[in-house]
Design a protein around this motif. Structure first.
Motif, short mmCIF file in Angstrom:
data_model
loop_
_atom_site.label_atom_id
_atom_site.label_comp_id
_atom_site.label_asym_id
_atom_site.label_seq_id
_atom_site.Cartn_x
_atom_site.Cartn_y
_atom_site.Cartn_z
N LEU A 137 53.59 -29.75 5.15
CA LEU A 137 52.83 -30.27 6.15
C LEU A 137 53.68 -31.31 7.10
CD1 LEU A 137 49.24 -30.69 5.07
CD2 LEU A 137 50.07 -29.06 6.86
N LEU A 138 54.22 -32.37 6.49
CA LEU A 138 54.97 -33.19 7.10
C LEU A 138 56.48 -32.82 7.28
CD1 LEU A 138 53.93 -36.43 4.87
CD2 LEU A 138 53.33 -35.91 7.04
N ASN A 139 56.92 -31.66 6.81
CA ASN A 139 58.37 -31.10 6.92
C ASN A 139 59.11 -32.21 6.50
OD1 ASN A 139 60.15 -28.94 7.51
ND2 ASN A 139 60.11 -29.49 9.77
N ALA A 140 58.87 -32.68 5.36
CA ALA A 140 59.90 -33.82 4.82
C ALA A 140 61.17 -32.84 4.20
CB ALA A 140 59.13 -34.32 3.72
N GLN A 141 62.27 -33.40 4.46
CA GLN A 141 63.65 -32.94 4.20
C GLN A 141 64.36 -34.05 3.20
OE1 GLN A 141 64.59 -29.96 5.40
NE2 GLN A 141 62.55 -29.98 6.18
#
Length: 172
Positions: A137-141
């Motif tokens: 959801l946060l599109n953490a990389q």
């Protein structure tokens, strides 16, 4: 980017369920503590955050969230049956911002259906699928940092390890 996930003791459950496992459990029985948490998340994590809460808390908590926050839904395919007419089989996750990528594949839905965690040793522990979903959801990389303010069972840390992310635990 710097993200945060918060899964505090739900309002009204601090003293009832977490006394002895969370040092400040009782403060979470006060609505203002949750409202203050939303303010802290918004101020300290402008890149994005996610907050788990009880569905009953949405009417008084959402007015304190930024306008662009949205409610995502975790539906529980296996849940505790309670003596009530309508069963509690979902939990909201308030999502604020996150990394934008309108061409992202695969896409991430604002809902997740999976069973609750079992035998994690801590009341309220989230299942692996849930923790993976929050990071999506946060599109953490991998170059990002994600703070888990209430690490509990360590599930988000494990999800971060699977995704190659840096997870910082604690803060409350």
């Amino acid at each position: 980017m710097n993200f945060c996930y918060a899964d505090p003791p739900y309002h009204g459950m601090g003293k009832k369920m977490y006394l002895g496992t969370h040092p400040d459990a009782e403060i979470w029985d006060d609505k203002q503590t949750h409202i203050d948490l939303v303010s802290r998340l918004t101020e300290e994590y402008p890149d994005g955050w996610a907050l788990s809460c009880n569905p009953r808390d949405l009417p008084w908590l959402l007015p304190h969230c930024p306008d662009e926050a949205r409610v995502c839904v975790w539906t529980k395919t296996f849940h505790q049956i309670r003596p009530t007419t309508v069963q509690f089989a979902w939990e909201p996750v308030i999502l604020y911002r996150g990394r934008k990528n309108h061409k992202r594949k695969p896409m991430v839905r604002d809902w997740l259906a999976c069973a609750t965690a079992r035998k994690k040793g801590l009341q309220g522990a989230k299942p692996d699928q849930f923790n993976d979903w929050v990071l999506l959801l946060l599109n953490a990389q991998p170059e990002d940092t994600v703070t888990d303010l209430f690490p509990g069972s360590g599930g988000l840390r494990e999800a971060g390890e699977r995704a190659g992310l840096t997870i910082i635990e604690g803060g409350y």
